[in-house]
Design a protein around this motif. Structure first.
Motif, PDB file in Angstrom:
ATOM      1  N   THR A 184       0.717  -1.357  -0.089  1.00 42.63           N
ATOM      2  CA  THR A 184      -0.194  -0.097   0.119  1.00 42.63           C
ATOM      3  C   THR A 184       0.129   1.105   0.161  1.00 42.63           C
ATOM      4  N   GLY A 185       1.713   1.140   0.638  1.00 39.38           N
ATOM      5  CA  GLY A 185       3.353   2.151   0.416  1.00 39.38           C
ATOM      6  C   GLY A 185       2.970   3.285  -1.273  1.00 39.38           C
ATOM      7  N   PHE A 186       2.755   1.983  -1.673  1.00 39.61           N
ATOM      8  CA  PHE A 186       2.734   2.602  -3.383  1.00 39.61           C
ATOM      9  C   PHE A 186       1.963   3.882  -3.812  1.00 39.61           C
ATOM     10  N   LEU A 187       0.445   3.746  -2.698  1.00 42.37           N
ATOM     11  CA  LEU A 187      -0.994   4.296  -3.021  1.00 42.37           C
ATOM     12  C   LEU A 187      -1.039   5.850  -2.588  1.00 42.37           C
ATOM     13  N   GLN A 188       0.259   6.007  -1.718  1.00 34.11           N
ATOM     14  CA  GLN A 188       0.252   7.855  -1.447  1.00 34.11           C
ATOM     15  C   GLN A 188       0.481   8.146  -2.393  1.00 34.11           C
ATOM     16  N   THR A 189       1.129   8.113  -3.977  1.00 38.90           N
ATOM     17  CA  THR A 189       0.263   9.359  -5.061  1.00 38.90           C
ATOM     18  C   THR A 189      -0.373   9.079  -5.806  1.00 38.90           C
ATOM     19  N   LEU A 190      -1.415   7.935  -4.921  1.00 39.66           N
ATOM     20  CA  LEU A 190      -2.734   8.466  -5.567  1.00 39.66           C
ATOM     21  C   LEU A 190      -3.793   9.526  -5.168  1.00 39.66           C
ATOM     22  N   ASP A 191      -3.860   9.577  -6.099  1.00 37.19           N
ATOM     23  CA  ASP A 191      -4.922  10.537  -5.769  1.00 37.19           C
ATOM     24  C   ASP A 191      -6.575  10.448  -5.238  1.00 37.19           C
ATOM     25  N   ASP A 192      -7.520  11.657  -5.132  1.00 38.66           N
ATOM     26  CA  ASP A 192      -8.100  11.292  -4.051  1.00 38.66           C
ATOM     27  C   ASP A 192      -9.407  10.171  -4.687  1.00 38.66           C
ATOM     28  N   GLU A 193      -9.475  10.929  -6.212  1.00 39.02           N
ATOM     29  CA  GLU A 193     -10.476   9.713  -6.711  1.00 39.02           C
ATOM     30  C   GLU A 193     -10.298   8.637  -6.952  1.00 39.02           C
ATOM     31  N   ASN A 194      -8.732   7.820  -7.578  1.00 35.68           N
ATOM     32  CA  ASN A 194      -8.724   7.057  -7.280  1.00 35.68           C
ATOM     33  C   ASN A 194      -8.376   6.223  -6.437  1.00 35.68           C
ATOM     34  N   ILE A 195      -8.613   6.720  -4.599  1.00 34.73           N
ATOM     35  CA  ILE A 195      -8.634   6.419  -3.620  1.00 34.73           C
ATOM     36  C   ILE A 195     -10.073   5.713  -3.729  1.00 34.73           C
ATOM     37  N   LEU A 196     -11.166   6.911  -3.603  1.00 32.64           N
ATOM     38  CA  LEU A 196     -12.396   6.762  -3.763  1.00 32.64           C
ATOM     39  C   LEU A 196     -12.820   5.347  -4.774  1.00 32.64           C
ATOM     40  N   SER A 197     -12.519   5.332  -5.634  1.00 34.17           N
ATOM     41  CA  SER A 197     -12.681   4.568  -6.308  1.00 34.17           C
ATOM     42  C   SER A 197     -11.823   2.837  -5.583  1.00 34.17           C
ATOM     43  N   GLY A 198     -11.456   2.776  -5.305  1.00 29.67           N
ATOM     44  CA  GLY A 198     -10.793   1.608  -4.999  1.00 29.67           C
ATOM     45  C   GLY A 198     -11.717   0.511  -3.576  1.00 29.67           C
ATOM     46  N   TYR A 199     -11.734   2.429  -3.229  1.00 27.79           N
ATOM     47  CA  TYR A 199     -12.613   1.899  -1.470  1.00 27.79           C
ATOM     48  C   TYR A 199     -14.240   1.438  -2.047  1.00 27.79           C
ATOM     49  N   ALA A 200     -14.782   1.791  -2.832  1.00 29.22           N
ATOM     50  CA  ALA A 200     -16.161   1.250  -2.677  1.00 29.22           C
ATOM     51  C   ALA A 200     -16.007   0.318  -3.449  1.00 29.22           C
ATOM     52  N   GLU A 201     -15.438  -0.864  -3.911  1.00 28.10           N
ATOM     53  CA  GLU A 201     -14.724  -2.133  -4.218  1.00 28.10           C
ATOM     54  C   GLU A 201     -14.973  -2.471  -2.680  1.00 28.10           C
ATOM     55  N   MET A 202     -14.503  -2.131  -1.713  1.00 35.02           N
ATOM     56  CA  MET A 202     -14.172  -2.375  -0.953  1.00 35.02           C
ATOM     57  C   MET A 202     -15.590  -2.214   0.525  1.00 35.02           C
ATOM     58  N   LEU A 203     -16.169  -1.173   0.378  1.00 38.36           N
ATOM     59  CA  LEU A 203     -17.525  -1.281   0.365  1.00 38.36           C
ATOM     60  C   LEU A 203     -18.058  -2.487   0.410  1.00 38.36           C
ATOM     61  N   LYS A 204     -18.084  -2.790  -1.264  1.00 35.21           N
ATOM     62  CA  LYS A 204     -19.044  -3.640  -1.526  1.00 35.21           C
ATOM     63  C   LYS A 204     -18.568  -5.265  -0.842  1.00 35.21           C
ATOM     64  N   HIS A 205     -17.115  -5.065  -0.565  1.00 39.29           N
ATOM     65  CA  HIS A 205     -16.204  -6.556  -0.369  1.00 39.29           C
ATOM     66  C   HIS A 205     -17.624  -6.813   1.641  1.00 39.29           C
ATOM     67  N   ALA A 206     -17.293  -5.197   1.777  1.00 42.84           N
ATOM     68  CA  ALA A 206     -18.163  -5.690   3.288  1.00 42.84           C
ATOM     69  C   ALA A 206     -19.607  -5.641   3.180  1.00 42.84           C
ATOM     70  N   TYR A 207     -19.950  -5.654   2.218  1.00 41.23           N
ATOM     71  CA  TYR A 207     -21.932  -5.040   2.050  1.00 41.23           C
ATOM     72  C   TYR A 207     -22.121  -6.807   1.980  1.00 41.23           C
ATOM     73  N   ILE A 208     -21.375  -7.372   0.850  1.00 39.77           N
ATOM     74  CA  ILE A 208     -21.366  -8.934   1.164  1.00 39.77           C
ATOM     75  C   ILE A 208     -20.899  -9.616   2.224  1.00 39.77           C
ATOM     76  N   SER A 209     -20.395  -8.863   3.202  1.00 37.03           N
ATOM     77  CA  SER A 209     -19.747 -10.041   3.325  1.00 37.03           C
ATOM     78  C   SER A 209     -19.855 -10.045   5.345  1.00 37.03           C
ATOM     79  N   GLY A 210     -20.363  -8.668   5.817  1.00 35.38           N
ATOM     80  CA  GLY A 210     -21.070  -9.154   7.400  1.00 35.38           C
ATOM     81  C   GLY A 210     -20.226  -7.749   7.766  1.00 35.38           C
ATOM     82  N   GLU A 211     -20.842  -7.197   8.817  1.00 34.36           N
ATOM     83  CA  GLU A 211     -20.836  -6.045   9.767  1.00 34.36           C
ATOM     84  C   GLU A 211     -19.432  -6.055  10.209  1.00 34.36           C
ATOM     85  N   ALA A 212     -18.750  -7.078  10.556  1.00 36.93           N
ATOM     86  CA  ALA A 212     -17.365  -6.856  11.303  1.00 36.93           C
ATOM     87  C   ALA A 212     -16.376  -5.771  10.072  1.00 36.93           C
ATOM     88  N   TYR A 213     -16.678  -6.486   8.863  1.00 38.06           N
ATOM     89  CA  TYR A 213     -15.951  -5.387   8.334  1.00 38.06           C
ATOM     90  C   TYR A 213     -16.084  -4.440   7.813  1.00 38.06           C
TER      91      TYR A 213
END
Ligand SMILES: NC(=O)c1ccc[n+]([C@@H]2O[C@H](COP(=O)([O-])OP(=O)(O)OC[C@H]3O[C@@H](n4cnc5c(N)ncnc54)[C@H](O)[C@@H]3O)[C@@H](O)[C@H]2O)c1
Ligand SMILES: [Zn+2]
Length: 353
Positions: free
Chosen positions: A158-187
Motif C-alpha cells: 500500500t506504500g505505492f498508494l501514497q501518490t494516488l489521487d483522491d478520486e482513485n482512492i475513492l474508486s478502490g474504496y467503493a469495491e472495498m465497501l462492496k466486499h463489506a456489504y456482501i461479507s458482514g458487519e465486522a468488516y
C-alpha cells in the motif's frame, strides 16, 4: 489449466522491492517489467530500490483507452526484441489496466510465460489482482478479449498508494465497501472507521483492510472460479453501477468505475430494502455515508429510460431480464434477483439529484 491461486501467492508487504528481490534471487530466466507512464514515475524507482538483476523495462501510455490490441502488440514486440523465452518473467507494475493487459500479453506470448502482478492503485490491489481475469478492450467493448490466467505472485504494497489521487482512492474504496456489504458487519465497521480525509490515511491500517478485502474476494473466486453462481455476489452494485459508468462515459461528467459502483450500491440497497426487506435504519445510514463520500449522480427522471436500457444490455443479463445481486441484510447477498422497470425507476429516484 489451474483455476486457483494458492494462499501464498498473494503477498502483503510494506516493501514490494524486498519481496521481489527474494523472488528474483532464484529466477534463472530473463526478467521484464511493464509499467505505464505514471507507475514508471511514481512506483518504479521504489520497486527497483533493492533489485540488482538486469531487467528490461517497457513503459506504455497510461489509461483505459490504451488497453487495446495496439499496446499488446507493443508488449509482445518488446518481449520478442529482447529475447524473451518460455523461462522469462514479466512483472506488471501499475493499476488494473497494466495488470489486466500485461497478464494477457504474458499469457499469450509463446503460449504463456510466467508473470507477477504488482498492483499500484487501490482498485487493482483489492479487485483486479485477484481472480485470474486478464484482458483488453476491443473498440468500445470492455474486456472483450482475454483469458483466465493466474500470476505466480501478486505483491501488494500500500506504500505505492501514497501518490494516488483522491478520486482513485475513492474508486478502490467503493469495491472495498462492496466486499463489506456482501461479507458482514465486522468488516463494514472497520471500513467506516478508516479516515479517508486527505493527509489522514493510515497506509499501515489500509494494508490490513486491503488484505481482508482480498481474502473475501479470493474465497468467493475459489468457490466459483468460472462465474457459474456464487461469484455473482461480487456483482452487487454493478448492475446499476455499469449503467451509470456507460451513461457518463465520454461526457465531461465521466466518472470512475468505483464512483459508478458507489451510486449503483446506493440504488441497489434501495431495491434490496423494497424487495428483500434490507433493514430501514441500515439503508438510511448507508445512503448518507455513500452520499457523503461520493455525492449523488447528476441524473433525473428523464434519464431513467436510458439507464434502464443500459442495464438490459449488460452482458451478465440472461435474455432481457435485468439481473441483480441484492442484500437481505449486510452479509446476506442473494444472487439472480430480478426487478421490473417500475421498481428500477423507483430505486433510481432515491439515487438521483
Ligand atoms: N481483472 C479483474 O478482475 C479486474 C477487476 C477490476 C477492474 N479491472 C480493470 O482495471 C482497470 C481499472 O483499474 P485502475 O482503476 O487501477 O485504472 P488504471 O490502471 O488506469 O489506473 C488509474 C490511474 O492511476 C495511475 N496510477 C497507477 N498507479 C499509480 C500510483 N501509485 N500513483 C499515481 N498514479 C498511479 C495510472 O497511470 C492511471 O492514470 C479497468 O481496465 C478494469 O477493467 C480488472
Ligand atoms: Zn467493480
Amino acid at each position: 489449466m489451474i483455476y486457483s491461486q494458492t494462499d501464498s501467492s498473494i503477498i502483503f508487504t510494506q516493501s514490494a522491492s524486498e519481496e521481489l528481490k527474494q523472488l528474483l534471487a532464484g529466477w534463472k530466466g530473463k526478467v521484464f517489467i511493464l509499467s505505464d507512464k505514471n507507475s514508471e514515475k511514481y512506483c518504479l524507482p521504489k520497486l527497483m530500490e533493492k533489485l540488482d538483476k538486469e531487467i528490461h523495462h517497457l513503459s506504455v501510455n497510461e489509461g483505459e483507452q490504451h488497453k487495446n490490441t495496439a499496446t499488446v502488440v507493443q508488449i509482445w514486440e518488446f518481449l520478442n526484441r529482447n529475447g524473451a523465452d518460455r523461462k522469462s518473467l514479466l512483472i506488471n507494475l501499475g493499476g488494473g489496466v497494466i495488470c489486466d493487459m500485461g497478464g494477457f500479453a504474458a499469457s499469450t506470448f509463446k503460449r504463456g510465460i510466467d508473470f507477477v502482478q504488482v498492483p499500484t492503485t487501490l482498485l487493482s490491489q483489492v479487485d483486479a489482482s485477484v481472480g485470474g481475469k486478464t484482458g483488453i478492450n476491443l473498440n468500445s467493448y470492455k474486456n472483450e478479449i482475454g483469458c483466465f490466467s493466474f500470476p505466480i505472485k501478486v505483491i501488494i504494497d500500500t506504500g505505492f498508494l501514497q501518490t494516488l489521487d483522491d478520486e482513485n482512492i475513492l474508486s478502490g474504496y467503493a469495491e472495498m465497501l462492496k466486499h463489506a456489504y456482501i461479507s458482514g458487519e465486522a468488516y463494514l465497521g472497520q471500513l467506516l472507521r478508516l479516515d479517508l480525509a486527505e493527509g489522514k490515511l493510515d497506509y499501515g491500517l489500509l494494508l490490513e483492510l486491503v488484505k481482508q478485502s482480498v481474502q473475501i474476494k479470493e474465497k468467493i473466486v475459489l468457490a466459483d472460479p468460472m462465474e457459474n453462481g456464487l461469484r455473482k455476489v461480487l456483482n452487487f452494485g454493478h448492475t446499476v453501477g455499469h449503467a451509470f459508468e456507460s451513461f457518463f462515459m465520454g461526457k465531461p461528467s465521466e466518472i470512475s468505475h468505483g464512483k459508478a459502483v458507489a451510486y449503483g450500491m446506493a440504488a441497489e440497497l434501495c431495491l434490496s430494502h423494497s424487495k428483500l426487506g434490507f433493514p430501514k435504519e441500515k439503508l438510511a445510514q448507508s445512503l448518507a455515508y455513500i452520499e457523503k463520500l461520493y455525492g449523488k449522480p447528476s441524473v433525473g427522471p428523464s434519464n431513467f429510460g436510458a439507464l434502464y436500457d443500459l442495464m438490459t444490455h449488460d452482458k451478465k443479463n440472461e435474455a432481457s431480464l435485468v439481473n441483480f445481486t441484492l442484500l437481505k441484510d449486510v452479509g446476506a447477498p442473494m444472487i439472480d434477483q430480478t426487478a421490473s422497470r417500475e421498481e428500477v425507476f423507483g430505486c433510481l429516484e432515491g439515487d438521483s439529484v
